[in-house]
Motif scaffolding. Structure first.
Motif, PDB file in Angstrom:
ATOM      1  N   TRP A 145      29.421 -33.966 -22.561  1.00 33.22           N
ATOM      2  CA  TRP A 145      28.724 -33.351 -21.146  1.00 33.22           C
ATOM      3  C   TRP A 145      27.384 -33.323 -21.369  1.00 33.22           C
ATOM      4  CZ3 TRP A 145      32.246 -32.932 -17.321  1.00 33.22           C
ATOM      5  CH2 TRP A 145      33.620 -32.712 -17.702  1.00 33.22           C
ATOM      6  N   GLU A 151      22.065 -28.500 -20.814  1.00 30.01           N
ATOM      7  CA  GLU A 151      23.579 -28.898 -20.577  1.00 30.01           C
ATOM      8  C   GLU A 151      24.390 -28.401 -21.573  1.00 30.01           C
ATOM      9  OE1 GLU A 151      23.003 -33.666 -19.132  1.00 30.01           O
ATOM     10  OE2 GLU A 151      22.513 -33.023 -21.147  1.00 30.01           O
ATOM     11  N   THR A 155      27.549 -25.746 -20.461  1.00 34.54           N
ATOM     12  CA  THR A 155      29.048 -25.862 -21.107  1.00 34.54           C
ATOM     13  C   THR A 155      29.355 -24.503 -21.535  1.00 34.54           C
ATOM     14  OG1 THR A 155      28.382 -28.198 -21.437  1.00 34.54           O
ATOM     15  CG2 THR A 155      30.363 -27.275 -22.707  1.00 34.54           C
ATOM     16  N   ARG A 168      33.284 -26.912 -16.160  1.00 34.98           N
ATOM     17  CA  ARG A 168      33.450 -28.507 -16.253  1.00 34.98           C
ATOM     18  C   ARG A 168      34.821 -29.048 -16.365  1.00 34.98           C
ATOM     19  NH1 ARG A 168      28.186 -30.414 -17.091  1.00 34.98           N
ATOM     20  NH2 ARG A 168      26.872 -29.244 -18.632  1.00 34.98           N
ATOM     21  N   ARG A 229      29.089 -39.071 -18.577  1.00 36.60           N
ATOM     22  CA  ARG A 229      28.829 -37.812 -19.079  1.00 36.60           C
ATOM     23  C   ARG A 229      28.977 -36.810 -17.991  1.00 36.60           C
ATOM     24  NH1 ARG A 229      22.890 -37.053 -21.683  1.00 36.60           N
ATOM     25  NH2 ARG A 229      21.462 -37.293 -19.601  1.00 36.60           N
ATOM     26  N   GLY A 232      32.430 -36.193 -17.946  1.00 33.43           N
ATOM     27  CA  GLY A 232      33.106 -35.859 -19.157  1.00 33.43           C
ATOM     28  C   GLY A 232      33.981 -37.169 -19.620  1.00 33.43           C
TER      29      GLY A 232
END
Length: 300
Positions: A145, A151, A155, A168, A229, A232
């Motif tokens: 991710w 980032e 997450t 996510r 990404r 995912g």
């Protein structure tokens, strides 16, 4: 004069106890042992006077020194909370990039992050963040991710397929289990993925699976297999495999569509702690921002 029996071998009086022909001698205790015993009694009496000792209906005797482990704990926790509060204030007032650029602030963040990681993350990702089958390696430059500070923090905050409304999420379909593809097609697609990663594969199977891949996989993994990404979707062209790179592991993933879960830590950790954890993970991964979608390879 004592009328107790004496042992004929040692000449020592017996206690009168006998078992299976063995008689117990009435030997006195060693003097050094007696002094230690009497000394222990004296120490116990002094302790009873000085320290809390005797329970009662309304509590316990406080002792002359008024010592309280509970009060000590409350005081130590308050001091620790005050110290942490100062650190959290500093972390909250700085951006992630500023934290990493400031050696003192980064050192504090790393100390907090290491402690939190060991207590909450190491169970899945390993003590050093090296991961395991089904659990991502956090020490390389491959990120499902994204590997930037922002980032990573996101997450950690929202999790992956977790209860957070902004979590996510992605889904690898169970192509075989749910009957979308038959066993032969799953096997052909396995060979196609093997070929994508630059390894030798069954040429005929790869040819048969080309359209299967375009119809079922390319939307997420891209036509060239480098992944996405933002979705995912893993890169299928590198040598990093979450569930294993052998044919059986790839075939099982296509058939069952395993989808791991990472909990959301928002609400469990303060924003400052999440920042510190993001810095810890980022620094230990080398501070790079490479992702699982870097690079391209030719389509088989």
């Amino acid at each position: 004069m004592s009328d107790r029996e004496r042992d004929e071998h040692s000449g020592t009086e017996t206690t009168g106890h006998e078992w299976d022909g063995i008689k117990e001698l009435d030997n006195p205790l060693p003097r050094w042992w007696l002094w230690i015993f009497y000394g222990s009694i004296v120490v116990a009496i002094v302790y009873w006077v000085l320290m809390p000792a005797w329970p009662g209906l309304n509590g316990y005797t406080p002792g002359v020194l008024k010592q309280s482990d509970r009060a000590d704990l409350v005081r130590d926790l308050a001091a620790l909370q005050a110290q942490r509060g100062q650190g959290e204030t500093l972390l909250m007032s700085a951006s992630l990039d500023q934290i990493e650029a400031n050696p003192d602030l980064q050192a504090h963040a790393l100390a907090v992050g290491q402690s939190v990681f060991g207590d909450n993350c190491a169970t899945c990702h390993g003590a050093g963040g090296g991961g395991a089958k089904g659990y991502p390696n956090l020490r390389d430059d491959v990120w499902l991710w994204g590997g930037s500070l922002a980032e990573i923090e996101h997450t950690i905050r929202v999790g992956v397929r977790a209860a957070h409304p902004e979590t996510r999420t992605s889904q690898m379909p169970a192509f075989g289990r749910d009957g979308m593809l038959d066993a032969g097609q799953v096997s052909d697609l396995t060979e196609y993925v093997v070929a994508l990663s630059g390894r030798e594969a069954d040429v005929a199977a790869v040819g048969r699976a080309r359209q299967l891949y375009a119809d079922n996989c390319a939307a997420c993994h891209t036509p060239t297999g480098v992944g996405d990404r933002t979705l995912g979707a893993p890169n299928l062209t590198d040598r990093e495999w979450l569930y294993g790179s052998d044919r059986d592991s790839i075939r099982t993933q296509i058939h069952n569509g395993r989808n791991g879960v990472m909990p959301t830590w928002e609400g469990r950790f303060s924003p400052a702690v999440i920042k510190a954890l993001a810095v810890y993970v980022h620094v230990n991964a080398g501070g790079g921002e490479a992702s699982s979608v870097a690079g391209e390879t030719a389509t088989p």
